[in-house]
Structures are given as structure tokens and as C-alpha cells.
Design a protein around this motif. Sequence first.
Motif, PDB file in Angstrom:
ATOM      1  N   TRP A  41       0.844  -1.207   0.000  1.00 30.89           N
ATOM      2  CA  TRP A  41       0.000   0.000   0.000  1.00 30.89           C
ATOM      3  C   TRP A  41       0.878   1.257   0.000  1.00 30.89           C
ATOM      4  O   TRP A  41       0.475   2.318   0.426  1.00 30.89           O
ATOM      5  CB  TRP A  41      -0.983   0.019   1.167  1.00 30.89           C
ATOM      6  CG  TRP A  41      -0.463  -0.084   2.569  1.00 30.89           C
ATOM      7  CD1 TRP A  41       0.003   0.926   3.360  1.00 30.89           C
ATOM      8  CD2 TRP A  41      -0.418  -1.272   3.369  1.00 30.89           C
ATOM      9  NE1 TRP A  41       0.335   0.441   4.594  1.00 30.89           N
ATOM     10  CE2 TRP A  41       0.084  -0.911   4.638  1.00 30.89           C
ATOM     11  CE3 TRP A  41      -0.758  -2.602   3.140  1.00 30.89           C
ATOM     12  CZ2 TRP A  41       0.264  -1.841   5.667  1.00 30.89           C
ATOM     13  CZ3 TRP A  41      -0.580  -3.522   4.170  1.00 30.89           C
ATOM     14  CH2 TRP A  41      -0.076  -3.137   5.415  1.00 30.89           C
ATOM     15  N   TRP A  42       2.099   1.089  -0.497  1.00 28.79           N
ATOM     16  CA  TRP A  42       3.036   2.207  -0.482  1.00 28.79           C
ATOM     17  C   TRP A  42       3.102   2.860  -1.847  1.00 28.79           C
ATOM     18  O   TRP A  42       3.841   2.426  -2.733  1.00 28.79           O
ATOM     19  CB  TRP A  42       4.412   1.698  -0.062  1.00 28.79           C
ATOM     20  CG  TRP A  42       4.429   1.206   1.353  1.00 28.79           C
ATOM     21  CD1 TRP A  42       3.652   1.629   2.389  1.00 28.79           C
ATOM     22  CD2 TRP A  42       5.277   0.181   1.889  1.00 28.79           C
ATOM     23  NE1 TRP A  42       3.978   0.938   3.535  1.00 28.79           N
ATOM     24  CE2 TRP A  42       4.964   0.049   3.264  1.00 28.79           C
ATOM     25  CE3 TRP A  42       6.289  -0.615   1.350  1.00 28.79           C
ATOM     26  CZ2 TRP A  42       5.609  -0.862   4.103  1.00 28.79           C
ATOM     27  CZ3 TRP A  42       6.933  -1.509   2.174  1.00 28.79           C
ATOM     28  CH2 TRP A  42       6.595  -1.630   3.540  1.00 28.79           C
ATOM     29  N   GLU A  47       6.570   6.569   2.015  1.00 27.12           N
ATOM     30  CA  GLU A  47       6.297   5.136   1.852  1.00 27.12           C
ATOM     31  C   GLU A  47       6.823   4.641   0.505  1.00 27.12           C
ATOM     32  O   GLU A  47       7.483   3.606   0.420  1.00 27.12           O
ATOM     33  CB  GLU A  47       4.788   4.875   1.942  1.00 27.12           C
ATOM     34  CG  GLU A  47       4.211   5.233   3.294  1.00 27.12           C
ATOM     35  CD  GLU A  47       2.730   4.853   3.416  1.00 27.12           C
ATOM     36  OE1 GLU A  47       2.013   4.931   2.414  1.00 27.12           O
ATOM     37  OE2 GLU A  47       2.323   4.487   4.525  1.00 27.12           O
ATOM     38  N   ALA A  76      -2.253   2.318   6.203  1.00 28.90           N
ATOM     39  CA  ALA A  76      -2.390   1.093   6.996  1.00 28.90           C
ATOM     40  C   ALA A  76      -2.971  -0.046   6.163  1.00 28.90           C
ATOM     41  O   ALA A  76      -3.399  -1.060   6.709  1.00 28.90           O
ATOM     42  CB  ALA A  76      -3.243   1.323   8.237  1.00 28.90           C
ATOM     43  N   TRP A 258      -3.899   9.501   6.701  1.00 31.99           N
ATOM     44  CA  TRP A 258      -2.862  10.096   7.550  1.00 31.99           C
ATOM     45  C   TRP A 258      -2.004  11.155   6.852  1.00 31.99           C
ATOM     46  O   TRP A 258      -1.647  12.148   7.500  1.00 31.99           O
ATOM     47  CB  TRP A 258      -2.003   8.995   8.206  1.00 31.99           C
ATOM     48  CG  TRP A 258      -1.051   8.310   7.263  1.00 31.99           C
ATOM     49  CD1 TRP A 258      -1.293   7.197   6.530  1.00 31.99           C
ATOM     50  CD2 TRP A 258       0.296   8.707   6.959  1.00 31.99           C
ATOM     51  NE1 TRP A 258      -0.199   6.868   5.773  1.00 31.99           N
ATOM     52  CE2 TRP A 258       0.794   7.776   6.023  1.00 31.99           C
ATOM     53  CE3 TRP A 258       1.128   9.757   7.372  1.00 31.99           C
ATOM     54  CZ2 TRP A 258       2.085   7.864   5.491  1.00 31.99           C
ATOM     55  CZ3 TRP A 258       2.411   9.839   6.849  1.00 31.99           C
ATOM     56  CH2 TRP A 258       2.876   8.896   5.924  1.00 31.99           C
ATOM     57  N   TRP A 278       6.345   6.767  10.632  1.00 31.52           N
ATOM     58  CA  TRP A 278       6.508   6.989   9.200  1.00 31.52           C
ATOM     59  C   TRP A 278       6.262   8.473   8.877  1.00 31.52           C
ATOM     60  O   TRP A 278       6.555   8.930   7.780  1.00 31.52           O
ATOM     61  CB  TRP A 278       5.556   6.104   8.389  1.00 31.52           C
ATOM     62  CG  TRP A 278       4.166   6.003   8.950  1.00 31.52           C
ATOM     63  CD1 TRP A 278       3.119   6.825   8.686  1.00 31.52           C
ATOM     64  CD2 TRP A 278       3.682   5.034   9.894  1.00 31.52           C
ATOM     65  NE1 TRP A 278       2.009   6.428   9.402  1.00 31.52           N
ATOM     66  CE2 TRP A 278       2.327   5.334  10.148  1.00 31.52           C
ATOM     67  CE3 TRP A 278       4.265   3.947  10.552  1.00 31.52           C
ATOM     68  CZ2 TRP A 278       1.535   4.579  11.041  1.00 31.52           C
ATOM     69  CZ3 TRP A 278       3.483   3.207  11.426  1.00 31.52           C
ATOM     70  CH2 TRP A 278       2.134   3.522  11.661  1.00 31.52           C
ATOM     71  N   ASP A 308       6.677  -4.115   9.310  1.00 27.15           N
ATOM     72  CA  ASP A 308       6.305  -4.372   7.920  1.00 27.15           C
ATOM     73  C   ASP A 308       7.043  -5.616   7.468  1.00 27.15           C
ATOM     74  O   ASP A 308       8.246  -5.756   7.706  1.00 27.15           O
ATOM     75  CB  ASP A 308       6.706  -3.172   7.052  1.00 27.15           C
ATOM     76  CG  ASP A 308       5.813  -1.972   7.315  1.00 27.15           C
ATOM     77  OD1 ASP A 308       4.583  -2.156   7.352  1.00 27.15           O
ATOM     78  OD2 ASP A 308       6.344  -0.863   7.512  1.00 27.15           O
ATOM     79  N   LYS A 342      12.136   5.267   4.797  1.00 30.89           N
ATOM     80  CA  LYS A 342      10.795   5.011   5.340  1.00 30.89           C
ATOM     81  C   LYS A 342      10.619   5.542   6.756  1.00 30.89           C
ATOM     82  O   LYS A 342       9.502   5.692   7.228  1.00 30.89           O
ATOM     83  CB  LYS A 342      10.570   3.491   5.295  1.00 30.89           C
ATOM     84  CG  LYS A 342       9.219   2.999   5.713  1.00 30.89           C
ATOM     85  CD  LYS A 342       8.150   3.385   4.705  1.00 30.89           C
ATOM     86  CE  LYS A 342       6.857   2.637   4.909  1.00 30.89           C
ATOM     87  NZ  LYS A 342       6.296   2.747   6.250  1.00 30.89           N
ATOM     88  N   HIS A 378      -2.197  -1.923  13.547  1.00 33.62           N
ATOM     89  CA  HIS A 378      -1.170  -2.350  12.593  1.00 33.62           C
ATOM     90  C   HIS A 378      -0.764  -3.802  12.787  1.00 33.62           C
ATOM     91  O   HIS A 378       0.398  -4.171  12.590  1.00 33.62           O
ATOM     92  CB  HIS A 378       0.024  -1.409  12.652  1.00 33.62           C
ATOM     93  CG  HIS A 378      -0.366   0.006  12.361  1.00 33.62           C
ATOM     94  ND1 HIS A 378      -0.643   0.460  11.084  1.00 33.62           N
ATOM     95  CD2 HIS A 378      -0.612   1.047  13.182  1.00 33.62           C
ATOM     96  CE1 HIS A 378      -1.015   1.725  11.137  1.00 33.62           C
ATOM     97  NE2 HIS A 378      -1.008   2.110  12.402  1.00 33.62           N
TER      98      HIS A 378
END
Length: 421
Positions: A41-42, A47, A76, A258, A278, A308, A342, A378
Motif C-alpha cells: 500500500w506504499w 512510503e 495502513a 494520515w 513513518w 512491515d 521510510k 497495525h
Amino acid sequence: MRSTRRALAAVVGAAALLVASACGTGEDDDSTAAQVEVFTWWAEGGEKAGLDALVSRFTTACPGQQFSSGAVPGGAGVNAKQVLNARLQQNDPPDVFQVHAGAELLDHIDSGQIEDLTADFSTWGLTGTLPAGLIETITVNGKLWSVPVGVHRANVVWTNDQVLADSGILTAPKTLKEFIGNLGRLRRDGVESPLALGRDWTQLMLLESVLISDLGPKRFTGLFTGATKWEGEAVADAIDDYATVLGFSNADRDSLDWPQATRLLADGKAGYQMMGDWVGAELEAANFSGYDSFTFPGNGKAFQWLADSFALSSGAANPAGGRCWLQTVASPEGQQAFSVQKGSIPARTDAPTVGFSDYQLSAAADWKSGVAVPSCAHGSACSQPWQNAANAALGAFSTSEDKAALQSALAAAAKQFVRQG
Ligand code: GAL
């Protein structure tokens, strides 16, 4: 591009799809290379910078393999997880995918969706180089299922120093009470939304931090093992405190992710943002330097961690390419390059720390000496269905402000999803 996009459309719709396919990282056309689809999801900011650092190492370390991005944006992984689960159910998996180490893996393991990586861990030098506590959380049924790349701290408050200084706030609050006092002072001085906040899962993070302050790390952790009750006065009092803090946040919180909340902070519309570490990378990527950070007031030495990690799909079309991605992720150099961008710290204790910010060096020290507590938002504490239920409860509370309903929804979720042992 593989047929995989068909499944996406059903879940997130055409708009997200366009973003997802446009955000491919390092996808230079090479018709002879085997594609490795890496699902994350980056997609933007710090990210994406972290992901890009991994891609660049992968490209060198894995000749003949080509990175293909399966990024679905949304903090997230709120959107990505839905898309991923739909694809896994339709036997249309990406080769490797991002997942949080810990309880978030459980459903994938139960459903036979990911490969056992136990033997690879020693080949890739991960045996003895990851903290024992981390190994323990990612070991399920005696096996290892995902490769942790970086550890983030969730319980952090970020500041806009100028906004705070304008109200004469020059030091970090030590207690929740003091923090609430500062929020009140900012509002009296005309800062309408002293605390920048986003949608449901960011609200869950705030509640978790308040719970750590009010219950202490041990009782907080017990909320996710069944040792601490969600019913009763202690959690009710914490929900009171949470509601007070929430009252100082931006009214449009439910519609923000966010990074948009971080933008409010950088633009001077808020004095604080409660969010994982982050944020530092995001602020750096936006060239904003007037910030600082501190552990959520009252959390003491609690280091609320999340990691992660990447898992290999059981039905991967290119398992060799997927394994080469994982080996890159497992390498000390890959972990260092990723974390520099990151804002995390490498999962491996032997990874170099060259290029780390002062914040990262202090986080690495705290990770060693602090009290580790997991995160539900998370995935280190909660399975995916539990996270979904908790997010929904917080989202509902944001409009209803019904404290009793919030507490009973959280208690019901714990009852339904807690796993012993
Ligand atoms: C977390 C993830 C972090 C960061 C954050 C915001 O779940 O572990 O690396 O990406 O979401 O999207």
C-alpha cells in the motif's frame, strides 16, 4: 499487467485502480524479464521512497527479474487488504505481498495462502539476527511465514514547533493531563484543530495510546490476549480520556488519510499529530523541518511496535522471483536502504545504520531498552477481522460519541476474535 486487476475493480472501484496502476515503481519495460508482482500500500511520499529503495536493490540483486508494483493506496493498507483478500480468494495472488508481522498473518496461514519460509530464514541470514521477541511473534505453528523488513513505532506525537511556540508551549508534555492542557491552550489561542487526526484506523491508534497511558503496558497488552477485560471501569475511564482528546481534533477527520492529517500539521493548522513514525519520512519528503516528536504522554517506556513484512503467496506465478524479492528484503543492506527512506528501523539487529536520522537512532535505542507493546491498528496484536471490527467501532464513535456503544463494540470484538496461546 496480469489479469489481477479485474478483481480490484470490484472492491475499490475505478478511481483507486487508476492510481494503483499509475504508481508502478521502477517498472521499466523489459520484455525478456520475468515479472514479480509485489503488492503493497506504499504509493506516495516517504512510503513510496522506502519501496523504491528496495526496488533498486532488487534490480541489482535479481537479474532477469522485473519488479511489478501492485500498490493499492490507503494508509495502513485499509484498501489494499480488501483487494488482496479478494484476489487471494479468487486464486489470483500477487507473487509477494506486504503484511504486518504478528496476528495479522493468522488468517492467511489458516487459509493456506502463504508459504512456509522457515528454511529460507537461515539461508537468508535471518537466524539469530532478528530480536527474539519479534521471532516469537511471527512464529506460528512452529514455522516462519513472512520476512520483516522494518520496525515502526506507533505511539508517537509529532509537532509543529512554530504553532506550539506561538502559544508558549516549549516542552513536551509528560502526562496525558498536561497534553490535554496544551490542546486546550492551543484552542484558546485560536488553533481550531490543535490535534491533526484522520479516519477510523488513525482514531484507533489514538485510543490505543490513551489505553497504554491509562492501563499501563502490561494491562494494555492483555486486552489482546484475553488477560485484560474490555468491560468495566478502567477501559471506560480511558474512553472518557480518549473522547476528551478527540474533541481537540479536526472536524473533517473521518474523511482524511494520515498524509492529509500530516499536511494539516505542516501547514500550521494543527500543533500536534498522533501517528506512527513513518510521519518523519513524510515530513522530510515534503521538505518540512519545523517539527519534533515525543512518545505519547504517559506511555513511559512503552514502545508500541509494528513490523512491515513480506509473505510469499502459495499460488505465486513466479515463486523464484518472489523469493529473490524476499531475499533482498531480508538483506542487511536492503533493510538499511529501506529504513533510511521510510523512517523505520531495520528488523535485523546487524543492519548498518548509515544515513539514519537522530530520531531513528533514538528509536533504535528505545526498541532495545523499552517495553514492547503490540498494535491492533497495525496487526501485531490483532487479526484482520479484529482490526476491521475495531476500526468500525471507532469510525462509528467519531459521529455518535456514544461511549457505552464504543466500549461494548470493542468488548464484543475481543470476545469474538481473541485467540489464546
Ligand atoms: C502501516 C505500515 C507503515 C505505514 C503506515 C501508514 O500499517 O506498517 O509502514 O505504511 O501503515 O500507511
